[in-house]
Design an enzyme around this catalytic site. Sequence first.
Site, PDB file in Angstrom:
ATOM      1  N   ASP A 168      -1.090  -6.034  -0.195  1.00 30.25           N
ATOM      2  CA  ASP A 168      -1.534  -5.408   1.051  1.00 30.25           C
ATOM      3  C   ASP A 168      -3.038  -5.189   1.047  1.00 30.25           C
ATOM      4  O   ASP A 168      -3.598  -4.636   0.086  1.00 30.25           O
ATOM      5  CB  ASP A 168      -0.869  -4.030   1.212  1.00 30.25           C
TER       6      ASP A 168
ATOM      7  N   ASP B 154       0.837  -1.202   0.000  1.00 32.44           N
ATOM      8  CA  ASP B 154       0.000   0.000   0.000  1.00 32.44           C
ATOM      9  C   ASP B 154       0.873   1.253   0.000  1.00 32.44           C
ATOM     10  O   ASP B 154       0.367   2.374  -0.054  1.00 32.44           O
ATOM     11  CB  ASP B 154      -1.018  -0.006   1.149  1.00 32.44           C
ATOM     12  N   SER B 155       2.202   1.057  -0.011  1.00 39.08           N
ATOM     13  CA  SER B 155       3.125   2.173  -0.250  1.00 39.08           C
ATOM     14  C   SER B 155       2.899   2.748  -1.653  1.00 39.08           C
ATOM     15  O   SER B 155       3.406   3.825  -1.973  1.00 39.08           O
ATOM     16  CB  SER B 155       4.584   1.726  -0.081  1.00 39.08           C
TER      17      SER B 155
ATOM     18  N   GLU C 218       8.873  -4.161  10.757  1.00 37.84           N
ATOM     19  CA  GLU C 218       9.344  -2.880  10.211  1.00 37.84           C
ATOM     20  C   GLU C 218       9.884  -1.982  11.314  1.00 37.84           C
ATOM     21  O   GLU C 218       9.217  -1.743  12.335  1.00 37.84           O
ATOM     22  CB  GLU C 218       8.183  -2.186   9.466  1.00 37.84           C
TER      23      GLU C 218
ATOM     24  N   LYS D 203      -1.450  -9.418   2.745  1.00 42.20           N
ATOM     25  CA  LYS D 203      -0.699  -8.986   3.940  1.00 42.20           C
ATOM     26  C   LYS D 203      -1.568  -7.978   4.676  1.00 42.20           C
ATOM     27  O   LYS D 203      -2.274  -7.192   4.049  1.00 42.20           O
ATOM     28  CB  LYS D 203       0.634  -8.355   3.531  1.00 42.20           C
TER      29      LYS D 203
ATOM     30  N   GLU E 202      -1.707  -5.476   8.571  1.00 43.20           N
ATOM     31  CA  GLU E 202      -0.936  -4.924   9.690  1.00 43.20           C
ATOM     32  C   GLU E 202      -1.639  -5.213  11.016  1.00 43.20           C
ATOM     33  O   GLU E 202      -2.859  -5.079  11.111  1.00 43.20           O
ATOM     34  CB  GLU E 202      -0.770  -3.409   9.504  1.00 43.20           C
TER      35      GLU E 202
HETATM   36  O1  KIV Z   1       3.540  -1.131   1.684  1.00 44.70           O
HETATM   37  C1  KIV Z   1       4.714  -1.512   1.735  1.00 44.70           C
HETATM   38  O2  KIV Z   1       5.541  -1.213   0.861  1.00 44.70           O
HETATM   39  C2  KIV Z   1       5.124  -2.331   2.876  1.00 44.70           C
HETATM   40  C3  KIV Z   1       6.577  -2.606   3.045  1.00 44.70           C
HETATM   41  C4  KIV Z   1       7.274  -1.399   3.543  1.00 44.70           C
HETATM   42  C5  KIV Z   1       6.834  -3.786   3.890  1.00 44.70           C
HETATM   43  O3  KIV Z   1       4.311  -2.733   3.648  1.00 44.70           O
END
Ligand code: KIV
Length: 272
Positions: A91, A52-53, A190, A121, A123
Amino acid sequence: MSANQKSYKRITTNSLVEMKQQGEKISMLTAYDYSMAKAVDAANVDVVLVGDSASNVMSGHETTVPITLDQMIYHAAAVVRAVHRALVVVDLPFGTYQSDPKEALRSSIRIMKESGAHAVKLEGGSEVKDSIRRILHAGIPVMGHLGLTPQSIYKFGTYTVRAKEEKEAQKLIEDAKLLEELGCFAVVLEKIPAELAQKVASQLTIPVIGIGAGSNVDGQVLVLHDMIGLTTEFNPRFLRRYMNLYDEMTSAIKNYVGDVKSGQFPNQNEQY
Ligand code: KIV
């Protein structure tokens, strides 16, 4: 590849556990589009994370909070079309799994069906255990993410190192063990102290993948755009830039503009 390193045609969640058992480090990078994902897969990265980055590096948002499920699915489908070897993990964006396990399952099913990805994934630890359980019951592999969890940025207030205090470190260890017990196939840690990350990695049988968590874990992940220097403004200590793509691109584009302005592009051979 070292002599006793196994070569994988297609990485699965089981391959990652096997790599941990064999002491082979796992490489993971983000990708959000077809062309970048193709290059990442061609370089034999084990896990491609549609993170989600994307909210930051693709859309220019300050945080990962605004990105939607539809947008994540769009990015994930493009990545899946490019990747032939790596495991593709996507994510679950903020707000699609925290409030209700049924919604978490619906969001995960949409990702799996509409993008063709292999795993999701999310959190958090004990706070989201019911959601994790529900997703896993449907046969969808889940990767956990603890430590600095960017979707909670407005609760933390800053992006500084997490779990430096004993109480938070203890909760992180308990959460990591819970993720393993629930059936997650791996966990990302992280921005936490390296010593704590090492302790977690040694106590879990599932792989622990670090970002800003030191070298004594089972693998490493970075945001692709940071690692190739396409972003320039983000400079945490844990980031190693392998090239300065922003500078190289800008210089090439300036050359193109110059050639267009001077009439040197196109030349005789570049026309019909
Ligand atoms: O969204 C992302 O890029 C991440 C990584 C930093 C692990 O969750």
